[in-house]
Design a protein around this motif. Structure first.
Motif, PDB file in Angstrom:
ATOM      1  N   UNK A 115       0.842  -1.189   0.000  1.00 42.97           N
ATOM      2  CA  UNK A 115       0.000   0.000   0.000  1.00 42.97           C
ATOM      3  C   UNK A 115       0.878   1.240   0.000  1.00 42.97           C
TER       4      UNK A 115
ATOM      5  N   UNK B 233      -3.921  -2.351  -2.291  1.00 43.77           N
ATOM      6  CA  UNK B 233      -3.583  -3.672  -1.792  1.00 43.77           C
ATOM      7  C   UNK B 233      -3.238  -4.617  -2.942  1.00 43.77           C
TER       8      UNK B 233
ATOM      9  N   UNK C  27       4.084   4.957   7.925  1.00 41.16           N
ATOM     10  CA  UNK C  27       3.808   4.075   9.056  1.00 41.16           C
ATOM     11  C   UNK C  27       4.754   4.425  10.184  1.00 41.16           C
TER      12      UNK C  27
ATOM     13  N   UNK D 269      -0.451   3.989  11.192  1.00 44.01           N
ATOM     14  CA  UNK D 269      -0.547   4.645   9.892  1.00 44.01           C
ATOM     15  C   UNK D 269      -0.815   6.136  10.048  1.00 44.01           C
TER      16      UNK D 269
ATOM     17  N   UNK E 293      -6.801   2.877   8.490  1.00 38.37           N
ATOM     18  CA  UNK E 293      -7.024   2.314   7.164  1.00 38.37           C
ATOM     19  C   UNK E 293      -8.291   1.470   7.199  1.00 38.37           C
TER      20      UNK E 293
ATOM     21  N   UNK F  11       7.015  -4.588   9.570  1.00 40.39           N
ATOM     22  CA  UNK F  11       5.983  -3.869   8.834  1.00 40.39           C
ATOM     23  C   UNK F  11       6.583  -2.979   7.780  1.00 40.39           C
ATOM     24  N   UNK F  12       7.646  -2.358   8.161  1.00 35.20           N
ATOM     25  CA  UNK F  12       8.221  -1.411   7.237  1.00 35.20           C
ATOM     26  C   UNK F  12       8.750  -2.087   5.987  1.00 35.20           C
TER      27      UNK F  12
ATOM     28  N   UNK G 199       5.162  -3.659   3.459  1.00 26.77           N
ATOM     29  CA  UNK G 199       4.047  -2.771   3.783  1.00 26.77           C
ATOM     30  C   UNK G 199       2.687  -3.423   3.569  1.00 26.77           C
ATOM     31  N   UNK G 200       2.670  -4.443   2.748  1.00 20.60           N
ATOM     32  CA  UNK G 200       1.402  -5.088   2.469  1.00 20.60           C
ATOM     33  C   UNK G 200       0.737  -5.561   3.763  1.00 20.60           C
TER      34      UNK G 200
ATOM     35  N   UNK H  87       1.536  -4.626   6.592  1.00 23.76           N
ATOM     36  CA  UNK H  87       1.623  -3.602   7.626  1.00 23.76           C
ATOM     37  C   UNK H  87       0.260  -3.162   8.117  1.00 23.76           C
ATOM     38  N   UNK H  88      -0.575  -2.863   7.179  1.00 18.37           N
ATOM     39  CA  UNK H  88      -1.784  -2.204   7.629  1.00 18.37           C
ATOM     40  C   UNK H  88      -2.795  -3.175   8.204  1.00 18.37           C
TER      41      UNK H  88
END
Lengths: 271, 445
Positions: free
Chosen positions: A1, A69, A105, A109, A135, B369-370, B373-374, B376-377
């Motif tokens: 993302x 995504x 991030x 976020x 998000x 996460x960094x 990134x997929x 991550x959220x």
């Protein structure tokens, strides 16, 4: 993302600030939707008036990049506090040289604004605002879809803001309900009913753009929600259109040179 | 004491009172032989302001009875002084002169405003008390010294939210970083974090001998910026390190204003959330994690720091004899070590810093996460809903962020029953020892 973009142009930054400020006046929370071509500020709430603001990427941004995504769902939806957004972008209106907006991030976020400010020395000041965002997962995207209304009973031009404002300021405290009616002759009427009086204000000679029947179309709405839409005067729209679906919904369309579109939905209430 | 202020100087006086009103509730008026000082201190004694008008500021200044110097000092409510200059934008056009009169053993401080159209307004401000305050601080010889135009600093501070309480300044050799200080009580997700970087080029003077990060209240800074604007003189900023006071000085020939602010002493320099490091390198580890660790501490600190000051300050200051203000700052520096500790008092409540140990490892997750990134959220969302899930796979121990220890639920029970195991404990000493609530069960049947 991934999301990043940049704004250089003073006019765009001013418009962006105006949008952010007006959104903040309407609601505490808003949903920011990023697509390949535009960004949207959506205010969607069950009990509130609903707003879709669309900003064209080509006019506002350079280096615009959104990666969702997956290729199939190449969009990003996020929820954020409008107050924080508005406060973060206030400097864009006057002193900023450029701004980079990106999704980052940092412990959570954030929508990060890298603002380059003018300064008295050779090097410019750098101001970074991190606005925390949430998000929204893809399965909930549908909740933020625009109402799908094929055709309205009547569409006509709206009077100028200054006339609307002077009328609304006077009648908004009289009654909680505003009855809006329009006919094919291009007359838009604002009516409030109180125990002591009934006041109707007619705006004649408006251009009717489209209509389905010759009857008078009317809808009763919450007067506060209707009044709230006047806040959009701040963006100086070039065209305002009013669409009414009889006793169902009022939709006001504001347009600024086609790069900024605001759709404002006010559901009708039982009168 | 009698003095006359005229012309544009009245506006300065009005602004001075405005500034003091943002600091505290009361204003201490202290006439001296050749100057008049207005002072104010805030409720928690974490900030102190002193505005001294010298003789050449006044068109007339008479101290008169030197013998009764003690009886002249007084304390008034700042609200009453504010009403004298209620409309500062208008006054310099309409008011010709302002007389300030303070008689020995009087119950009122008298302000007489003479308007152009021969109107004379007399304000009698009731005197609450005959006392004065002074603060010990050194104006010269601090490690770091900055000098900046108030307008520039004002522009910079404008970028922060109006209701922001505390601000963190990090000074480096060639630039300055300003951050909003995030209190640990606030949820991270409700706060915008702001960081502003500006270069040394914007300063008139820039002497940084050691890189420092300090945190102090923004409201008072705004107050002196507002005042300095009318003086149109640069502000000098003197400070050492976190926990030591920061002093703002703005002066012209006739007026000198000093503002002393206590700074937060978070043990080390991790006051606020450093927000701007996005790269998943070691910098991130340190800067992004430490704040979580600092959280627990700072809360108690900010309370204790200012609280402690509150205790120390008035007792020391009120009782002391008045000396001329220049002497105070230098002379007492050595003479009364007790006073030197006033702001330094912030050092003592540092004990609790040691016990912040626990397992927080979601920060390690963050690094992953960094890189990807997929995920991550999705994981972040999950974390959000679950309120910080801690995964126990704590990778590199050195950087491990340590949280405050989990609350011990059994603590109270332990305390109660601990007594039973003390050898000197005699149950018969407890009241109600003989009462039997429930008879023994069993056996007899």
């Amino acid at each position: 993302m991934k999301f990043k973009c940049k704004m250089n142009d003073a006019g765009s930054m001013r418009d962006f600030t105006n949008v952010a400020n007006t959104v903040a006046r309407m609601s505490k929370q808003c949903v920011l939707r990023l697509t390949q071509n535009s960004i949207y500020f959506n205010i969607a709430d069950d009990s509130m008036a609903m707003v879709w603001t669309k900003l064209d990427k080509n006019h506002f941004f350079v280096d615009y990049l959104v990666a969702g995504k997956s290729v199939e769902f190449n969009e990003i939806y996020m929820e954020l506090n409008t107050g924080m957004l508005a406060k973060s972008v206030t400097s864009l209106k006057t002193v900023a040289r450029s701004v980079k907006i990106k999704l980052t991030n940092k412990q959570q976020p954030c929508l990060t604004f890298d603002i380059e400010l003018s300064s008295i020395s050779a090097e410019s000041r750098l101001c970074i605002h991190d606005v925390p965002v949430t998000i929204i997962p893809q399965k909930k995207w549908s909740e933020y879809n625009e109402p799908n209304i094929e055709r309205y009973d009547i569409s006509l031009e709206m009077p100028q803001f200054k006339h609307l404002r002077s009328v609304m300021e006077r009648i908004k405290s009289m009654s909680p309900i505003l009855i809006l009616s329009a006919d094919t002759n291009g007359v838009l009427a604002f009516k409030v009913d109180t125990n002591a009086a009934t006041i109707t204000v007619h705006f004649p000679n408006l251009t009717v753009l489209d209509c389905t029947s010759n009857n008078e179309i009317s809808a009763s709405v919450d007067i506060k929600k209707f009044h709230a839409f006047l806040a959009w005067e701040a963006v100086h729209p070039t065209a305002i259109k009013c669409n009414i679906l009889n006793e169902t919904v009022i939709n006001i369309n504001l347009n600024l040179e086609n790069y900024l579109q605001i759709k404002y939905y006010i559901p009708a209430i039982e009168s | 004491m009698k003095c006359v202020v005229s012309g544009g100087n009245i506006k300065i006086l009005a602004r001075a009172i405005q500034m003091l009103s943002k600091i505290g509730e009361e204003m201490f008026v202290q006439p001296q032989e050749d100057s008049l000082s207005f002072r104010s201190v805030n409720g928690s004694n974490s900030s102190f302001a002193d505005i001294t008008f010298h003789e050449n500021y006044f068109s007339y200044y008479a101290y008169e009875d030197l013998d009764e110097s003690d009886s002249l000092k007084c304390k008034i409510l700042i609200r009453s002084a504010l009403t004298v200059f209620k409309i500062p934008s208008l006054i310099n056009k309409q008011i010709e002169t302002c007389h300030i009169q303070l008689d020995a053993n009087s119950t009122n401080l008298c302000f007489i405003l003479k308007y152009k159209n021969n109107i004379i307004k007399t304000h009698l401000l009731p005197i609450l008390d005959c006392e004065t305050i002074r603060a010990n601080y050194k104006k010269e010889g601090t490690v770091n010294h900055l000098c900046i135009q108030p307008r520039v600093l004002n522009d910079v501070v404008q970028n922060f939210q109006q209701n922001l309480l505390e601000i963190t300044i990090e000074v480096l050799k060639d630039k300055i970083l300003l951050r909003n200080y995030i209190d640990e009580t606030s949820n991270l997700s409700n706060e915008t974090r702001t960081q502003l970087v500006f270069g040394m080029g914007e300063f008139d003077e820039y002497k940084i001998n050691s890189n420092t990060t300090i945190t102090f209240c923004l409201k008072e800074l705004r107050a002196i910026l507002h005042f300095a604007e009318i003086l149109a003189q640069p502000i000098h900023i003197h400070f050492d390190c976190a926990g030591r006071p920061i002093v703002f000085i703005c002066k012209t020939l006739g007026v000198e204003s000093n503002l002393v602010l206590a700074t937060l002493n978070p043990d080390d320099d991790l006051g606020s959330q450093s927000t701007t490091h996005t790269r998943p390198n070691s910098v991130l580890k340190n800067s992004a994690k430490k704040p979580t660790k600092a959280k627990g501490k700072i809360k108690s600190l900010s309370k204790t720091v200012f609280g402690k000051l509150a205790n120390k300050y008035p007792t020391n200051t009120n009782t002391e004899k008045i000396e001329s203000s220049d002497k105070i700052s230098n002379a007492s520096e050595t003479s009364s070590p007790n006073n030197n500790n006033k702001f330094n008092a912030t050092n003592s409540p540092r004990v609790n810093s040691a016990k912040v140990i626990a397992s927080n490892s979601n920060t390690n997750k963050r690094e992953n996460d960094n890189s990807s990134k997929q995920n991550a959220f999705s994981s972040l969302l999950k974390r959000k809903s679950n309120q910080e899930i801690h995964s126990p796979d704590g990778g590199d121990k050195d950087d491990l962020v340590q949280n405050s220890p989990p609350k011990q639920p059994s603590k109270k029970a332990k305390l109660i029953f601990k007594k039973c195991f003390q050898t000197t404990f005699n149950p018969e000493s407890l009241p109600g020892y003989n009462n039997i609530e429930v008879e023994d069960s069993g056996e007899s049947d």
